[in-house]
Each structure stands twice: as structure tokens, then as C-alpha cells.
Design an enzyme around this catalytic site. Sequence first.
Site, short mmCIF file in Angstrom:
data_model
loop_
_atom_site.label_atom_id
_atom_site.label_comp_id
_atom_site.label_asym_id
_atom_site.label_seq_id
_atom_site.Cartn_x
_atom_site.Cartn_y
_atom_site.Cartn_z
N ASP A 133 63.70 -34.58 -28.03
CA ASP A 133 64.28 -34.67 -29.35
C ASP A 133 64.00 -36.06 -29.94
O ASP A 133 64.14 -37.08 -29.24
CB ASP A 133 65.79 -34.44 -29.24
CG ASP A 133 66.49 -34.42 -30.56
OD1 ASP A 133 66.18 -33.54 -31.39
OD2 ASP A 133 67.36 -35.30 -30.77
N GLU B 208 59.10 -33.71 -30.37
CA GLU B 208 59.49 -33.57 -31.76
C GLU B 208 59.06 -34.90 -32.39
O GLU B 208 59.72 -35.93 -32.18
CB GLU B 208 61.00 -33.37 -31.92
CG GLU B 208 61.41 -33.22 -33.37
CD GLU B 208 62.93 -33.18 -33.56
OE1 GLU B 208 63.40 -32.39 -34.40
OE2 GLU B 208 63.64 -33.95 -32.88
#
Length: 600
Positions: free
Chosen positions: A317, A352
Site C-alpha cells: 500500500d 501501489e
Amino acid sequence: MTTPGARAEAGTTRFTVRSPRAEAVWLCLFAGEAETRHAMERSGSDWTITLPGDLSGTLYGYRAAGPWAPEEGCWFDPAKLLVDPYAVELDRRFVQSPLLATFGEDTGGIVPRAVVPAPLAPLPPEQPRFARGGLVYELNVRGFTMLHPDVPEALRGTVAALAHPAVLAHLSRLNVTAVELMPIVAWVDERHLPPLGLVNSWGYNPVAMMALDPGLCPGGVAELRRTVEALHAAGIGVVLDLVFNHSGESDVHGGILSLRGLDDAMYARAPEPDGRLINDTGCGNTLDFANPAVRRLAIDTMRHFVTHCGVDGFRFDLAPILARGPGFDPAAPIFAEIGADPLLADRVLIAEPWDIGPGGYQLGAFPPNWLEWNDRFRDDVRRFWKGDGSIGVLATRLAGSTDIFGPQRVGEGCRSINFIAAHDGFTLADMVAYAERHNWANGENNRDGHGENFSWNNGVEGPSNDAAIIAARRRDLKALLGTLFASAGTIMLTAGDEFGRTQQGNNNAYCQDNAIGWVDWNARDLALEEHVIALSAARAGNLRTFAQFPDPVVWQSRDGKAMTVEDWERPGADWLRCSAPGTGFGFTIDRAERSVNIDS
């Protein structure tokens, strides 16, 4: 170098925790609510103690003393029970409370206690179960299983539910290459949620990076290990979504739960005299990957999940944080350290590739062996089918986004993870039913979540009983899904999008642990589901081709002739044929008819 955490071996149990600026640290052992404190000894930046006996299963935590000077990054308060950053299991979930941020208020009764792990034999090393070009299935463990009619109620909402035969059968019918589990380590709710009667249901607010959340994984490491084995037996890999970019201790008004009370230097700070917490994550703080101790915690966490649970890879993330020091560096130490680690070098690594800090958008900048979420694919495909995107841009996305990732080298495959919808944003079905977000249930006056979704509603905002509108939306969904399954690269589908899952127009359902955020298995669009199964079967039968776009291919216009520069640039062009001679690979896109046909 001393191994952090709690280790029971050879008739003793050793505890080690890092706290460079503490003046004293105590190990706290619990028997019920009774707490016994043991003074630890300093060893450089670490504090250690060895106790007689195998203390496996014992509950423990730490307390630390030192200066109370938050403006200088010193948050020492012996009244605060602190969770071991290297804990792998906890006895309870985190709860939000004003006590966590109030100096002198004891938190021993509300903060989770870590569990001393029993020695666990490492799993034999195996190649990751993952193939580029395949289908990654993103799911929220709780939301995916809470309403599953075939999963026993006692298992619903847990990691163990993913090993149920009905779940495995569904994943297998979809030809899923790997499941990507949204965070399953222990997290704390954001401060604003409890007053609203809401909870964080996604888990992107961790406190202990490798401690499994007791609500999602009550059986601890053994439960995750058994579930991974069951998925592997079905030919399905497991990718864990890890949040190394920040901790749930939030901004300067947040609680003291772990790192803040032990080693605040783990957090990135602006240069003196400002010294403020850097917030490149939007979550109040940012872990400092220029600090070797932070990188070690991240790598040790990954090693733990590979060694003891057998996972195949990781999705990171806000991944640019891993390479900040403070600016993003494509040659950051973390990349070399992962690549040099014998347990991690062959794992699936998915970025990401953006955060909200300066220079935070880094799509295409990660190492060649990393895969990356491609939001350009998402947005350009949405624009095309909405009617305001060009066919030339669409072709570039379908061909592996070489404008972003560069030419594909033979045998390596495309690095793009193509997706049209993910956990963050509209569901696929909501994208063709809502022109605007409807996040009123989140308690922020509909201000949260993405404002521009490139979505549309086919004439009616939200649910409709009109047969024509239902048919139009289904055509749109099939066209979007066909585009995804025709694209070069690895593709990702979010759980439930294969059968029309809705979140009632909520495009930021992180705090909806209820019917909004749960997958409704009884409301499945079975015709759409069968369509996706057919698309996936066609793709799985020619996986190598989709992993790397064929070379050469023929691009044709509606008249059957090769596309010219004028054809690519003509406004309103809405038809395209792509084929690779001699391979059986090909597809046709017709925007006017809202259709994508993949050669079978």
C-alpha cells in the site's frame, strides 16, 4: 545481531525490543489481569531479558520510561502498555480510546497483549504459485465471507472461511491465479470513527505489522498457514496486502500503542527546527524507510509470512513510501535488500505506485521484477466506454502500457496490473449506475472518496427496475470486463464484481462493516458471473499470450484495413480489431454496440 521479539527455545524465553532513547524498559507478563513487571537490560539500542522456562502462550507487553517531550519525538510514559512491534499474535483487537493519548493514564486494561509464540517449524521453500498474465482476485476477508450462505456462521468473517470448499470452488471456476487479501494484521480505528458509530473494516491502519488481527484470524498463524495450504492445493496463490507506510498511532494527537512509546525515530520527520511528522500518507505519520530499523522490520515481517505461512507474495500500500528518504529513489536500499534475501527474492511484489507526498506518483518507476497497479488503465478504459476517451489510448493500455513500462522484453511479461475497479472506489456495477459518489453513510457529508470516477448511470442514478436500463448496464459491464480480460499484463478483479456487487454508490466503504461493505451472495447476477467465467477460461487457455502482448499484431479498422495514423487520431473512432497471425489471439471492440468479443 539479536533477533527482536519473543523467542522460546532451549528451556528459556528471550525477549528483545528496540528503544534507543528509553531510560528504562520493563517486560510485562500477564496472568489474567494480574501484571508482573521485569526490568530489562540495555544492549545498544535494544533491551533484552531472558527468563527461565518455555513461556509459549504467555501474554506480554512492554512499558518504557524516559523524557516526555513530544515536540522532540519523545513519548515515554510508563503508564502506557506497548505492543511488541515484532508480535505475531495478539489476545484481542485494538480499540480506540482517549486514554491512549493522555499522559499518565494507564492503558494496561485496553491495549492488546502479545502472545509468546510456540516454536514453529519453517515451511519448506517452494516456488510462488503465480503466473504473470493471470487473474488476481482482491478480497476483504470479512466482507467476502460474512454473507456466504454455504460457509458456516462460526467461520464467516475469518481467514479460515477462505479454505471452505464452496469458496475454493468459486475461485477455481473463475480461474483465479492468486487471491490478494486486504490487510489481515491488527489495526486500530481512526479517532473520528467511534463517535460516528463506525469502524474501520478494511484494515489499512495497522499498529503491529506482523500480528494477525484476532477478529479476522482467531486461530493465529496456524489458521493462516492452513488456509494458505488449502488455497495452494486448489492451485491458487496467496498475496498479502501489507501497509508499511504508516502506523495507526496517527498524528501528534494520536495514541501511544507501540512504536511511538518505544522508538519514535521510526517515523519520518521534517528537518529541525520544524521537526514535524511528515504525512506523505495522509494518515498522520509516515514510517522512515531511510532508517535501517524500519527496513529490517518490513523485511522481517515478509520473511515471517513466507517462512511460517507460505505466502507467495505481497502488495504494498502506498509503495513509494518504501523508497523515500525523504524523496522517492528508484534505487532505494529496500529494493536491493529484498532482492538479496533468499526467502524474498522470488516472491511476487506488487506496488501501489503512488502516495500523496511530493513526487508521489511513481507509476512505472519500480524495479523490473515488480508488478504495479496501473490506474492509467483503469481511468482510460473508463473514459473510453463513457464516450470521451480515444481508441488510440485504449489500444496502448490493451497492449501493456508500453508508454509507461517501456518495451516488453521477451520472456519477462508485462509489469502492469490492469484493473477497472478495486476496493478503493466504485464497485464495477456501481460505476455504470452512479454518476456521483453517495458516501453519506460515512458521516463526512459526502466529502470523502474520489470526486472524479469517470462513471455514468445510464439515465437513472442508482437502482432501477427498468428492463432497458438493466440491460444497458449489463452490456456496459460485459464490455468493461471484456476489455479487462483482453488486455496484456496481469489482471485484477475485486471480489463480487464478477456478479454485480453493489455498495449503493459508496466509493469509500472503508468504514462500512455492514451490508454496504459485505458481498451479497444471494443477489448475484448469475448471467454476468457465467460471462466472466467464460472470459476467464478463454484467457487461462492462452495465458502466455496475455502475459506479454504478441509481436507482431495487426490492428484493423472497421473496413478491414490496417489502422492508419488518421484512424488512430480520428475523433469518435469506436471500432477496433486486434489479432496476432498464427496464434489464435484476437479481439474486437465496438463502442457503438457496447461489446468486446475475444477470439476463443
